[in-house]
Design a protein around this motif. Structure first.
Motif, PDB file in Angstrom:
ATOM      1  N   THR A 188      50.670  14.942  57.580  1.00  0.00           N
ATOM      2  CA  THR A 188      50.472  16.380  57.824  1.00  0.00           C
ATOM      3  C   THR A 188      50.885  16.754  59.240  1.00  0.00           C
ATOM      4  OG1 THR A 188      48.632  16.365  56.261  1.00  0.00           O
ATOM      5  CG2 THR A 188      48.804  18.257  57.737  1.00  0.00           C
ATOM      6  N   SER A 189      50.522  15.932  60.213  1.00  0.00           N
ATOM      7  CA  SER A 189      50.899  16.220  61.594  1.00  0.00           C
ATOM      8  C   SER A 189      52.390  15.997  61.818  1.00  0.00           C
ATOM      9  CB  SER A 189      50.079  15.342  62.544  1.00  0.00           C
ATOM     10  OG  SER A 189      48.697  15.558  62.378  1.00  0.00           O
ATOM     11  N   MET A 190      52.945  14.994  61.168  1.00  0.00           N
ATOM     12  CA  MET A 190      54.369  14.706  61.338  1.00  0.00           C
ATOM     13  C   MET A 190      55.245  15.840  60.839  1.00  0.00           C
ATOM     14  SD  MET A 190      54.369  10.746  60.091  1.00  0.00           S
ATOM     15  CE  MET A 190      56.124  10.781  59.777  1.00  0.00           C
ATOM     16  N   THR A 191      54.809  16.527  59.788  1.00  0.00           N
ATOM     17  CA  THR A 191      55.640  17.564  59.165  1.00  0.00           C
ATOM     18  C   THR A 191      55.158  18.966  59.518  1.00  0.00           C
ATOM     19  OG1 THR A 191      54.280  17.404  57.164  1.00  0.00           O
ATOM     20  CG2 THR A 191      56.279  16.072  57.256  1.00  0.00           C
ATOM     21  N   ALA A 192      54.406  19.096  60.607  1.00  0.00           N
ATOM     22  CA  ALA A 192      53.963  20.423  61.035  1.00  0.00           C
ATOM     23  C   ALA A 192      55.158  21.242  61.515  1.00  0.00           C
ATOM     24  CB  ALA A 192      52.923  20.309  62.143  1.00  0.00           C
ATOM     25  N   SER A 193      55.097  22.543  61.320  1.00  0.00           N
ATOM     26  CA  SER A 193      56.197  23.417  61.710  1.00  0.00           C
ATOM     27  C   SER A 193      56.277  23.540  63.226  1.00  0.00           C
ATOM     28  CB  SER A 193      56.008  24.808  61.091  1.00  0.00           C
ATOM     29  OG  SER A 193      56.990  25.699  61.566  1.00  0.00           O
ATOM     30  N   ALA A 194      57.481  23.764  63.732  1.00  0.00           N
ATOM     31  CA  ALA A 194      57.698  23.914  65.173  1.00  0.00           C
ATOM     32  C   ALA A 194      57.921  25.369  65.571  1.00  0.00           C
ATOM     33  CB  ALA A 194      58.910  23.078  65.610  1.00  0.00           C
ATOM     34  N   LYS A 195      57.655  26.302  64.650  1.00  0.00           N
ATOM     35  CA  LYS A 195      57.970  27.699  64.963  1.00  0.00           C
ATOM     36  C   LYS A 195      57.046  28.292  66.011  1.00  0.00           C
ATOM     37  CE  LYS A 195      55.220  29.533  61.119  1.00  0.00           C
ATOM     38  NZ  LYS A 195      55.268  30.322  59.871  1.00  0.00           N
ATOM     39  N   ARG A 210      54.197  32.256  72.028  1.00  0.00           N
ATOM     40  CA  ARG A 210      54.820  31.008  72.449  1.00  0.00           C
ATOM     41  C   ARG A 210      55.705  30.468  71.317  1.00  0.00           C
ATOM     42  NH1 ARG A 210      50.100  27.492  75.537  1.00  0.00           N
ATOM     43  NH2 ARG A 210      49.706  28.963  77.247  1.00  0.00           N
ATOM     44  N   PRO A 211      56.882  31.013  71.158  1.00  0.00           N
ATOM     45  CA  PRO A 211      57.761  30.534  70.070  1.00  0.00           C
ATOM     46  C   PRO A 211      58.226  29.113  70.333  1.00  0.00           C
ATOM     47  CG  PRO A 211      58.918  32.080  71.500  1.00  0.00           C
ATOM     48  CD  PRO A 211      57.485  32.095  71.945  1.00  0.00           C
ATOM     49  N   GLY A 212      58.429  28.389  69.252  1.00  0.00           N
ATOM     50  CA  GLY A 212      58.864  26.999  69.369  1.00  0.00           C
ATOM     51  C   GLY A 212      60.359  26.888  69.616  1.00  0.00           C
ATOM     52  N   ARG A 213      60.792  25.644  69.779  1.00  0.00           N
ATOM     53  CA  ARG A 213      62.206  25.358  70.014  1.00  0.00           C
ATOM     54  C   ARG A 213      62.717  24.420  68.923  1.00  0.00           C
ATOM     55  NH1 ARG A 213      62.352  23.115  76.028  1.00  0.00           N
ATOM     56  NH2 ARG A 213      60.641  21.892  75.128  1.00  0.00           N
TER      57      ARG A 213
END
Length: 428
Positions: free
Chosen positions: A289-296, A301-304
């Motif tokens: 679950t943590s490995m496939t968390a979204s990076a958005k 604070r938008p992700g990269r």
């Protein structure tokens, strides 16, 4: 005796039977939503918890009303099973050792399924490959007898997925855990480029593509056609789906169902081989679950690299490490093997020969592992699988950081000596 195994078969109803089963599936969904709404309302208003025994009385009264004739068409046993499943959902939610969340309402697009108790169905074998199941209010329905039942039927569930209709039986086989087979163990590194690398093998296991080149082109064409039909439906039909749009959606679902079946076939073959031919199987205790968390990220604070991370997540989930672990858990018991999850901490940076941890041994994202201290070279995934096997062998399956006394090396990120302490991982 309770059901301890499952048997799933492809069901082949007639056109009329298929319409009845589809209507039952929608009735089951509506009954679940109404029963859940009733429980929530009663608890909010009266601080009282309803259970299936009390709701079954309300169900009997509702089936007798003429306005709810659609509810009376559903077999009474199926309605009672729905309420019992709702009891189980509540029990799992209140169980601190169970990861289940609070029961949710089922949408119209939810998979159609009709649960039945074991005493409500009957089985008769037609020949070596075909059999029939007798369903209440429907009669005999054929299914493909792809394997023997192997026990007494305790429950049955009719469902429809992307491929078609299936029936699953909960079977009481009475099979107990087998004695340890005494075979040598192995470690397995589940990855993306190499689906699985077994420590006792010299080549990785590569999962074949779910769809070939022609099928992928066909799927891309169907998805583009569906997008055009959706735009037309919103502009001219008020968002209402046309028959052509429904056919396109069904064709897309069928192709994705074919891809899922091939993925499951590879997973079952792999896990059966590992459990059958090894005394223990060491795997990483991954937090999927943590490995496939979204990076958005968030609006503030938008992700990269969001798209790149989304693609990586799809690749990880396509290899289904969680499903492989689930299958290994029960297959190892059947074949006299042991599943030994170990900590994934630095398995890809640990030299399987000298036991040193150094990020410099794994340069970039290449497939080569070259130890910066002893000069040992190997495929990075195979080196990790050997390290996983060593940890599993020495710990017996307890999740710790490492099985060797690790020497500390300078960290390139900080340019100083840093201790890497064990951080036990929990299953996601």
């Amino acid at each position: 005796m309770k059901a301890d195994a499952g048997r799933r078969y492809r069901l082949y109803p007639t056109v009329d039977q298929e319409q009845v089963l589809a209507a039952w599936g929608h009735t089951v969904r509506a009954l679940w939503n109404v029963a859940l709404e009733q429980r929530v309302h009663v608890y909010e208003q009266h601080r009282r918890t309803l259970r299936a025994m009390e709701q079954c009385r309300y169900l009997t009264e509702a089936r007798a009303e003429s306005e709810l004739a659609w509810l009376a068409e559903l077999p009474a046993q199926a309605g009672q099973q729905v309420l019992r499943h709702l009891d189980a959902a509540y029990d799992n939610f209140f169980n601190p050792k169970h990861p289940a969340a609070f029961p949710v309402f089922k949408k119209r697009g939810h998979r159609l399924s009709v649960p039945l108790p074991g005493q409500a169905v009957q089985i008769r074998k037609l020949n070596r490959h075909w059999a029939e199941v007798r369903l209440p209010k429907l009669g005999w329905v054929r299914f493909r007898l792809s394997r023997a039942l192997g026990g007494a039927i305790r429950n049955a569930t009719i469902s429809r997925d992307r491929v078609g209709w299936h029936i699953a039986f909960g079977v009481a086989t009475g099979i107990k855990a087998a004695a340890l087979n005494g075979k040598p163990g192995c470690g397995v590194d589940f990855g993306v480029t190499a689906s699985a690398y077994v420590s006792t093998e010299t080549a990785p296991r590569i999962k074949p593509p779910g769809l070939d080149k022609r099928e992928r082109a066909r799927l891309r064409y169907l998805e583009q056609r569906k997008a055009r039909q959706l735009v037309h439906a919103k502009r001219h039909n008020g968002g209402k789906y046309s028959n052509r749009l429904r056919r396109t959606s069904a064709q897309i679902a069928k192709m994705k169902g074919r891809e899922t079946s091939r993925r499951q076939d590879f997973t079952h073959r792999l896990t059966t081989y590992l459990a059958k031919n090894h005394g223990f199987v060491g795997i990483e205790d991954l937090r999927v679950t943590s490995m496939t968390a979204s990076a958005k990220g968030t609006l503030q604070r938008p992700g990269r690299n969001v798209r790149a991370k989304a693609g990586l997540n799809r690749s990880i989930l396509d290899n289904c490490p969680g499903e492989r672990r689930r299958q290994l858990e029960y297959k190892c018991r059947l074949y006299g093997s042991q599943l030994r999850p170990v900590s994934p901490f630095h398995t890809s940076q640990t030299c399987a020969a000298c036991g040193r941890v150094d990020p410099a041994s794994r340069q970039g994202c290449g497939r080569l592992f070259a130890c910066a201290h002893c000069g040992h070279e190997d495929d990075a995934d195979h080196n990790a699988s050997v390290e996983i096997e060593a940890r599993a062998r020495r710990t017996g399956g307890s999740v710790i950081n490492s099985t060797r006394r690790r020497r500390t090396v300078p960290s390139p990120a900080h340019g100083r000596m840093r201790m890497r302490e064990a951080q036990p991982a929990t299953r996601g």
